[in-house]
Design a protein around this motif. Structure first.
Motif, mmCIF file in Angstrom:
data_model
loop_
_atom_site.group_PDB
_atom_site.id
_atom_site.type_symbol
_atom_site.label_atom_id
_atom_site.label_comp_id
_atom_site.label_asym_id
_atom_site.label_seq_id
_atom_site.Cartn_x
_atom_site.Cartn_y
_atom_site.Cartn_z
ATOM 1 N N ILE A 420 0.946 -1.281 -0.237
ATOM 2 C CA ILE A 420 -0.170 -0.011 0.082
ATOM 3 C C ILE A 420 0.848 1.194 0.046
ATOM 4 N N SER A 421 0.747 2.239 -0.953
ATOM 5 C CA SER A 421 1.319 3.377 -1.122
ATOM 6 C C SER A 421 0.337 4.592 -1.283
ATOM 7 N N GLY A 422 0.210 5.316 -0.356
ATOM 8 C CA GLY A 422 -1.042 6.221 -0.398
ATOM 9 C C GLY A 422 -2.429 5.338 -0.305
ATOM 10 N N ASN A 423 -3.152 5.776 -1.394
ATOM 11 C CA ASN A 423 -4.416 5.109 -1.516
ATOM 12 C C ASN A 423 -4.299 4.075 -2.739
ATOM 13 N N VAL A 424 -3.040 3.532 -3.047
ATOM 14 C CA VAL A 424 -2.972 2.470 -4.134
ATOM 15 C C VAL A 424 -2.497 1.315 -3.350
ATOM 16 N N VAL A 425 -3.607 0.344 -3.665
ATOM 17 C CA VAL A 425 -3.253 -1.194 -3.012
ATOM 18 C C VAL A 425 -2.944 -2.078 -4.148
ATOM 19 N N VAL A 444 -4.869 0.692 8.600
ATOM 20 C CA VAL A 444 -5.002 1.730 7.564
ATOM 21 C C VAL A 444 -6.389 1.184 6.883
ATOM 22 N N THR A 445 -7.138 2.308 6.246
ATOM 23 C CA THR A 445 -8.434 2.080 5.664
ATOM 24 C C THR A 445 -8.222 2.627 4.177
ATOM 25 N N VAL A 446 -8.224 1.781 3.035
ATOM 26 C CA VAL A 446 -8.447 2.196 1.839
ATOM 27 C C VAL A 446 -9.603 1.683 1.337
ATOM 28 N N ASN A 447 -10.409 2.875 0.493
ATOM 29 C CA ASN A 447 -11.575 2.705 -0.183
ATOM 30 C C ASN A 447 -12.425 1.964 0.712
ATOM 31 N N SER A 450 -10.432 -2.160 5.524
ATOM 32 C CA SER A 450 -9.272 -1.958 6.579
ATOM 33 C C SER A 450 -8.213 -2.936 6.520
#
Length: 600
Positions: A420-425, A444-447, A450
C-alpha cells in the motif's frame, strides 16, 4: 512381530462396538483383577495384544472348529517397556457373532454364562474367538498400564510377578464364502498371512492422511486368490488398493476435520473405515482401524539427535518438536536467508536403534516465508536404508525476536499480502499461510476496506484486517473433484486471471455453497475466488427419451442405454460437438456425454 486383526464384517463390528454387557455374563472385571474400563491415561505406558486367526479363508463349511489355528500375540508396547510380552493357554472358544455370546464395553470383554461354543463351522459366517486367560508379562510390579485390547482401552495393574491377572481377549473373523478365482485379499508384509482386517497407529502425534496411507502400505499388500491368472486384455492380474488416499481421507473425515494439507487433530478414539481393493474386475473392501497412538514398538526407524538437547535424548518416528531457543539459526532477518548448513551441523542421525551407522539429515524450509515476519515450522528428517523416515520439527522466527505476534485466522489456506502506497493497493503475489503467527503494526483504511500493517512499523506490506482481528472463523478445506473445465470468478462474477481448472482435477473448497452477487451458486476456493458449484456437484436432470452415452459425436462410450424417466447428473454447461449438437458431460474420467435433447 505379529499384528492384531480387527473386525472383519459390519455385523461383527456393530456387535463388538455397541453391545452392552448382558445379564448373566461372566466378566473379567473383579475386585482383584487389576483391570478397569477407563479411557487411556496419557501418563501410563501402553500395551496392546490380539488374536490371529490363521486360516479362516480355508473354511468352506462343515469343518470342525479345531480345523482353525489361533495365536495370541503382542501388538506392541511403549519403548520403555522393552521386556513386555504376552502369554495365554491354547484354550480358544468360538461363538457365532450374532448370538450375543460375547459382549464388550470399553475393551473389557464378557462371555454369557449360557453361551455354547460352536463345534462345526459354516461358510461365509461371522464368528468370535475367545481366550479367557491372556496375561501381559515382563512388567513392573504394582504399576498401572493402558491395555489396548478388544477394540478399546482398559487399565491393567502388574502383579508381584510382573504379570497381569487373566483377561478375556477376543477377535472377530469370517469364514470363506468359497474362494472366488481372482478375488483380492489383504495380507501382512511381515509374514505373508491373510488379514481379516487391519490396524495401524499414529506415531508420536504426527497426524496426517499421508502418514496413515504410508503406514497401511508399509504393513499390508493386496494379493489374488489363485495367483498368476492370465487376463487376455491386461496380462497377469495383480491385487491393489484402488483409491487408498481417498478412502483414508473419507474414513478419517467422519470422525475428525481434515485440513487442506491432510493434517488433522489427534483423534480421541480409534477410527475404523473400509478401503477398497481389487484384482482385475473383482473388488472387495478391507476394514482398517487407525489408533490415536502407536500400537507397535518399532526400533527400525532412524534415530535423530539434536546437539542442543539434554544428553541421551533421541528422536524416532515423527512428530517430536525440538526447542531451538538460543541457537544461531532460529532467528532470520526479514528478507534474509535460512542458515541450512548450520542446522545440518546441529542435527545428526543414525540408521536405527540397533545400527549406529551415521546417515545424513535433510532440512525442509519450504514453509518459511522470509518476506513476512512470522513464526514458521522447519522439518529435519532422515531416511535409512529400509526406506523408513524419522523427523522432528522446530519453529524459526523471521523478523524481530522481541515482537508480538498475531495468528492469521482465515477461511482460506493462503492470505494475500498487499503493498500500500498512499491510497494505491497492489497485490504482491506473496501470501501468508493460515495459522501463521505474524507481527502487526496498526491499521489503515483504503476505499472502505481495513488493512493491517505487517513486518515493521514503517513497512508498506499489509494483510486485510479481518484475517488478524479474530473476526473470521477458520474453515477446514474440503477437497472436491472438478467435473467440467472451470473458470475462476470473483464475487461480482468477473473472471479472475486466465487460468482454467481442468476437468477431473481436485480443488480445495471452503465451507458450503454460497451465491455471487448475481445469484450464481458457487464454492469459495480462495480470497475472492469462486468456482461454479454445477461444475463440481452437477445438476440432476430427468431423461425424456432413452439415451445412449457417447464419447465422441460418432462413437458410443459403452453399451449402456439410459432409460426414459431416469435421473442423470450432468456437469456444467453443454459442449457442442462437430456435428453441431449439444451434449452434457456425465461421470468420468472417461469421456461420457448425453445429448441435451434427451432431457426434459
Amino acid at each position: 512381530m505379529k499384528k492384531n486383526l480387527r473386525i472383519v464384517s459390519a455385523a461383527a463390528a456393530a456387535l463388538l462396538a455397541v453391545a452392552p454387557v448382558a445379564a448373566g455374563t461372566v466378566s473379567t472385571v473383579s475386585a482383584d483383577s487389576g483391570l478397569s474400563a477407563r479411557a487411556a491415561n496419557p501418563s501410563l505406558y501402553t500395551l496392546s495384544a490380539g488374536i490371529t486367526v490363521n486360516n479362516a479363508e480355508s473354511i468352506n463349511g462343515g469343518e470342525p472348529v479345531d480345523r482353525l489355528s489361533f495365536s495370541v500375540h503382542l501388538n506392541g508396547a511403549n519403548t520403555s517397556v522393552s521386556t513386555a510380552g504376552v502369554t495365554a493357554p491354547q484354550d480358544f472358544e468360538v461363538y457365532e457373532a450374532n448370538s450375543n455370546a460375547v459382549t464388550i464395553t470399553d475393551g473389557v470383554a464378557a462371555v454369557n454364562s449360557t453361551a455354547v461354543p460352536v463345534k462345526t463351522l459354516r461358510a461365509n459366517t461371522d464368528y468370535i474367538v475367545v481366550n479367557r486367560s491372556v496375561k501381559f508379562t515382563g512388567l513392573t510390579k504394582g504399576q498401572l498400564y493402558n491395555a489396548v485390547v478388544n477394540g478399546g482401552t482398559t487399565q491393567v495393574k502388574a502383579t508381584d510377578d510382573g504379570t497381569t491377572a487373566g483377561l478375556i481377549l477376543t477377535q472377530a473373523f469370517r469364514t470363506s464364502a468359497r474362494a472366488m478365482m481372482g478375488a483380492p485379499y489383504v495380507y501382512t508384509r511381515s509374514d505373508n498371512r491373510r488379514a481379516a482386517a487391519g490396524s495401524v497407529g499414529l506415531v508420536k502425534g504426527f497426524y496426517n492422511v499421508d502418514a496413515v496411507v504410508n503406514a497401511i502400505n508399509a504393513k499390508y499388500r493386496v494379493g489374488v486368490d489363485t495367483t498368476g491368472i492370465a487376463d487376455a486384455a491386461n496380462g497377469t492380474i495383480r491385487g491393489e488398493f484402488t483409491q487408498l488416499t481417498q478412502d483414508v481421507r473419507d474414513g478419517l473425515s467422519k470422525a475428525v476435520a481434515i485440513n487442506s494439507d491432510g493434517t488433522f487433530a489427534k483423534p480421541s478414539a480409534p477410527i475404523t473405515f473400509p478401503v477398497n481393493i481389487k484384482a482385475g474386475s473383482n473388488t472387495d473392501v478391507f476394514n482398517v482401524t487407525v489408533y490415536p497412538d502407536a500400537i507397535d514398538a518399532d526400533f527400525s526407524f532412524p534415530r535423530i539427535r539434536f546437539a542442543g538437547d539434554a544428553a541421551g535424548v533421541v528422536h524416532a518416528g515423527s512428530g517430536d518438536v525440538v526447542n531451538v531457543d538460543g541457537e544461531g539459526f532460529n532467528y532470520v532477518a526479514l528478507n534474509g536467508t535460512v542458515n541450512v548448513p548450520l542446522i545440518m551441523n546441529r542435527f545428526s542421525a543414525t540408521m536405527s536403534e540397533t545400527n549406529g551407522t551415521a546417515i545424513p539429515v535433510k532440512v525442509d524450509t519450504s514453509k518459511v516465508n522470509t518476506k513476512v515476519a512470522g513464526v514458521y515450522p522447519v522439518t529435519v528428517s532422515a531416511t535409512n536404508a529400509e526406506g523408513k523416515t524419522s523427523s522432528v520439527v522446530f519453529y524459526l522466527t523471521v523478523g524481530d525476536a522481541g515482537a508480538t505476534y498475531t495468528t492469521v485466522q482465515a477461511d482460506i489456506d493462503e492470505v494475500p499480502v498487499y503493498n500500500i502506497s498512499g491510497n494505491v493497493v497492489t497485490d504482491t503475489k506473496t501470501t501468508v499461510k493460515n495459522g501463521t503467527p505474524v507481527v502487526t503494526f496498526g491499521t489503515v483504511t483504503v476505499n472502505g476496506k481495513s488493512y493491517t500493517r505487517i513486518n515493521s512499523a514503517d513497512s508498506t506490506k499489509f494483510v486485510e484486517t479481518k484475517y488478524v482481528d479474530g473476526s473470521i472463523k477458520p474453515v477446514a478445506a474440503t477437497p472436491k473433484k472438478i467435473m467440467h473445465n472451470s473458470y475462476i470468478y470473483d464475487k461480482d462474477h468477473k473472471r479472475v486471471g486466465t487460468n482454467t481448472l481442468a476437468a477431473y482435477s481436485t480443488v480445495n473448497v471452503y465451507g458450503t455453497t454460497t451465491k455471487l452477487a448475481d445469484g450464481s451458486l458457487v464454492y469459495k476456493i480462495g480470497d475472492n475466488q469462486y468456482v461454479m458449484a454445477d461444475n463440481i456437484d452437477g445438476t440432476a436432470r430427468v431423461l425424456s427419451h432413452n439415451a445412449y452415452v457417447y464419447k465422441t459425436s460418432k462413437k458410443r462410450a459403452d453399451r449402456r442405454v439410459l432409460k426414459k424417466g431416469a435421473t442423470v447428473v450432468t456437469y456444467g454447461s453443454p459442449y457442442t460437438f462437430k456435428n453441431g449438437k449439444a451434449y452434457y458431460r456425465i461421470g468420468g474420467p472417461k469421456k461420457q456425454y448425453v445429448k441435451v435433447a434427451n432431457f426434459k
